[in-house]
Design a protein around this motif. Sequence first.
Motif, PDB file in Angstrom:
ATOM      1  N   VAL A 185       0.576  -1.091   0.581  1.00  0.00           N
ATOM      2  CA  VAL A 185      -0.140   0.250   0.469  1.00  0.00           C
ATOM      3  C   VAL A 185       0.631   1.468  -0.247  1.00  0.00           C
ATOM      4  N   ASP A 186       0.622   2.426  -0.575  1.00  0.00           N
ATOM      5  CA  ASP A 186       1.185   4.181  -0.527  1.00  0.00           C
ATOM      6  C   ASP A 186       2.600   3.575  -1.373  1.00  0.00           C
ATOM      7  N   ALA A 187       2.089   2.895  -2.614  1.00  0.00           N
ATOM      8  CA  ALA A 187       3.142   2.453  -3.063  1.00  0.00           C
ATOM      9  C   ALA A 187       4.356   3.316  -4.114  1.00  0.00           C
ATOM     10  N   VAL A 188       5.152   4.036  -3.754  1.00  0.00           N
ATOM     11  CA  VAL A 188       5.912   5.506  -4.857  1.00  0.00           C
ATOM     12  C   VAL A 188       6.587   5.246  -5.612  1.00  0.00           C
ATOM     13  N   THR A 189       6.595   5.582  -6.091  1.00  0.00           N
ATOM     14  CA  THR A 189       8.033   5.198  -7.311  1.00  0.00           C
ATOM     15  C   THR A 189       9.527   5.959  -6.568  1.00  0.00           C
ATOM     16  N   SER A 190      10.288   5.409  -6.648  1.00  0.00           N
ATOM     17  CA  SER A 190      11.260   5.835  -6.331  1.00  0.00           C
ATOM     18  C   SER A 190      12.910   4.824  -6.818  1.00  0.00           C
ATOM     19  N   ALA A 191      14.014   5.792  -6.229  1.00  0.00           N
ATOM     20  CA  ALA A 191      15.070   4.264  -7.075  1.00  0.00           C
ATOM     21  C   ALA A 191      15.304   3.134  -5.556  1.00  0.00           C
ATOM     22  N   THR A 192      16.493   2.847  -6.103  1.00  0.00           N
ATOM     23  CA  THR A 192      17.052   2.798  -4.698  1.00  0.00           C
ATOM     24  C   THR A 192      18.612   3.086  -4.649  1.00  0.00           C
ATOM     25  N   PRO A 193      18.886   2.648  -3.171  1.00  0.00           N
ATOM     26  CA  PRO A 193      19.992   3.312  -3.227  1.00  0.00           C
ATOM     27  C   PRO A 193      21.696   3.363  -4.131  1.00  0.00           C
ATOM     28  N   LEU A 194      21.324   2.365  -4.298  1.00  0.00           N
ATOM     29  CA  LEU A 194      22.488   2.141  -5.499  1.00  0.00           C
ATOM     30  C   LEU A 194      22.309   3.033  -6.737  1.00  0.00           C
ATOM     31  N   GLY A 195      21.167   2.741  -7.410  1.00  0.00           N
ATOM     32  CA  GLY A 195      20.156   3.588  -8.481  1.00  0.00           C
ATOM     33  C   GLY A 195      20.680   5.031  -8.466  1.00  0.00           C
ATOM     34  N   LEU A 196      20.284   5.501  -7.411  1.00  0.00           N
ATOM     35  CA  LEU A 196      20.210   7.143  -6.386  1.00  0.00           C
ATOM     36  C   LEU A 196      22.004   7.678  -6.266  1.00  0.00           C
ATOM     37  N   LEU A 197      22.922   6.239  -5.691  1.00  0.00           N
ATOM     38  CA  LEU A 197      24.851   6.407  -5.921  1.00  0.00           C
ATOM     39  C   LEU A 197      25.405   6.799  -7.034  1.00  0.00           C
ATOM     40  N   GLN A 198      24.381   5.547  -8.345  1.00  0.00           N
ATOM     41  CA  GLN A 198      24.707   5.753  -9.571  1.00  0.00           C
ATOM     42  C   GLN A 198      24.040   7.530  -9.900  1.00  0.00           C
TER      43      GLN A 198
END
Lengths: 367, 194
Positions: A185-198
């Motif tokens: 529930v309440d799923a929001v698009t967001s990047a994984t920590p590694l994705g953010l880092l890259q």
Amino acid sequence: MDEPIETPPTATPPQGEAKPPPKKPTKKPPKSDPAPAPDYVLSSSPHIRKAISIRRIMGEVLLALLPATAFGLYLFGPHALWVLSLCVAGSVATEVVCQRWAGTRVTISDGSAALTGLLLGMTLPPQAPWWICLIGAVVAIGLGKHVFGGLGYNPYNPALLGRVVLLISFPAQMTAYYSPGWWGVDAVTSATPLGLLQEARIRSMGLGEATQLSMSDAFFGFMPGSIGETSTLALLAGGLFLLWRRHITWDIPVAMLGTVAAGSALFWWIDPSRYMPPQFHLMTGGLMLAAFFMATDMVTSPLTTRGKLIFGFGCGLLTVIIRLWGGYAEAVSFAILLMNSAVPIIDKYTPPRLYGTGKPPAQGPKS
Amino acid sequence: MAGELALIAVSAIFVNNFVLARFLGICPFLGVSRKIESAIGMTMAVLFVMTVASVVTWLLERLILVPFDLQYLRTITYILVIASLVQLVEMVVQKTSPVLYQALGIFLPLITTNCAILGVAILVRQKSYGFLETLTFSLAAGVGFGLALVLLAGLRESLALARIPRAFQGNAIVLVSAGILSLAFMGFSGLVRG
């Protein structure tokens, strides 16, 4: 703990259904003498056998994956269940089709196809569309396993091959992640920590939002990621269970995790403003799942301890290199596939030592 | 300078591997990868021819073709250089290691038409590399070729024991393995930009 069961010393070794089809050449049983039973019997190795079968191993590995799977379902909800079911069903169906086609015995009941499917599903994003799951399953079982002759002959880990094919072919769908909520529930698009880092690295913005990840969240698994990869705790529990049951040995996970920790610590120590600390790298991405459940796959890893240490070191080193400077945010699958292709060479040059001599056996005649 | 050279080397060995990313030199890659030993022998031969050929063609380009405005003879000049080097290697291998000579068979003279070697010589010119860069690039390209060849040879040695379905026996399974190897090497993409 499995009690080693010693079989009565007979001239013909019993047909155990243990182990996947042999990597090592089996010796023919010596011809038995028609003479009355002698006082002692010579027979070729192995002498110690365990009451263990492929089905039992696969079953216990599935059991070891249970905590991480359950946690993934708790985080990501019904769609994650749908993804996992599709992957498992697709894998099993592909196995049936391939074995029917090849005219061999259908062996879905040993659970290896279901395990491949589950592992594949655990590495997919929770909102993966249905066709991604099915393509991944068909590639993993068909191309990864049955083209090479089935279980025991595949040089590459089937689940990882499926994942890498998907990652290269459908990068958009494979990197669309959602932040976890209770039962999805309440799923929001967001990047994984590694994705953010890259992303931060490509835009030369230092570490970006990846630093905001709390280490306890990462340890328990409350972060965006693939279905079965987020919780370090659950995966560690499964991995320790496998170690305890002796389905895996310590060398590959220790060498792999140790190399990743040492490598990332080195660069973090050199420049903490550009590199994340080692605990971040250990607990994000698919590292834990891969180190305990994929790199240790007994078919696609080396045979000896020395070989396994080299293999684990190579997996860890490639993971660090690709994560820190590569074009893909998640490196583990590529690292293991690359090392899978080096396994025959590692096996060739790290033969087991002859008992008592400390020397490797002489090379056989070149054929 | 050393950093640039290292980048050139990493790029040629891993990121833009001549066989697995640029798909050059496929015929020896498939032809001589049956055994690790002959793969290593082939690697040495290609490494030698590749390095010397790109250095010699680099010199010819600078000293003869450009000053005398003969660029239209470039391809034929390059091929002539490569062919004479291959002849040299062939004579040396035949005298020093008849076993290797046997194992390499037709693929030894075929190094002449190995597109990876001509490819390196031409890429060096296109990128207008200096002398040291040329040397590094051609050596690394040879090492990358050898890496791919030896990895595939290892896989093929273990596949020789596998129960491969009839439809996939022979070249089919080799091509499948080579394709998967190439997929795995895509993990290196983006490691070096440009």
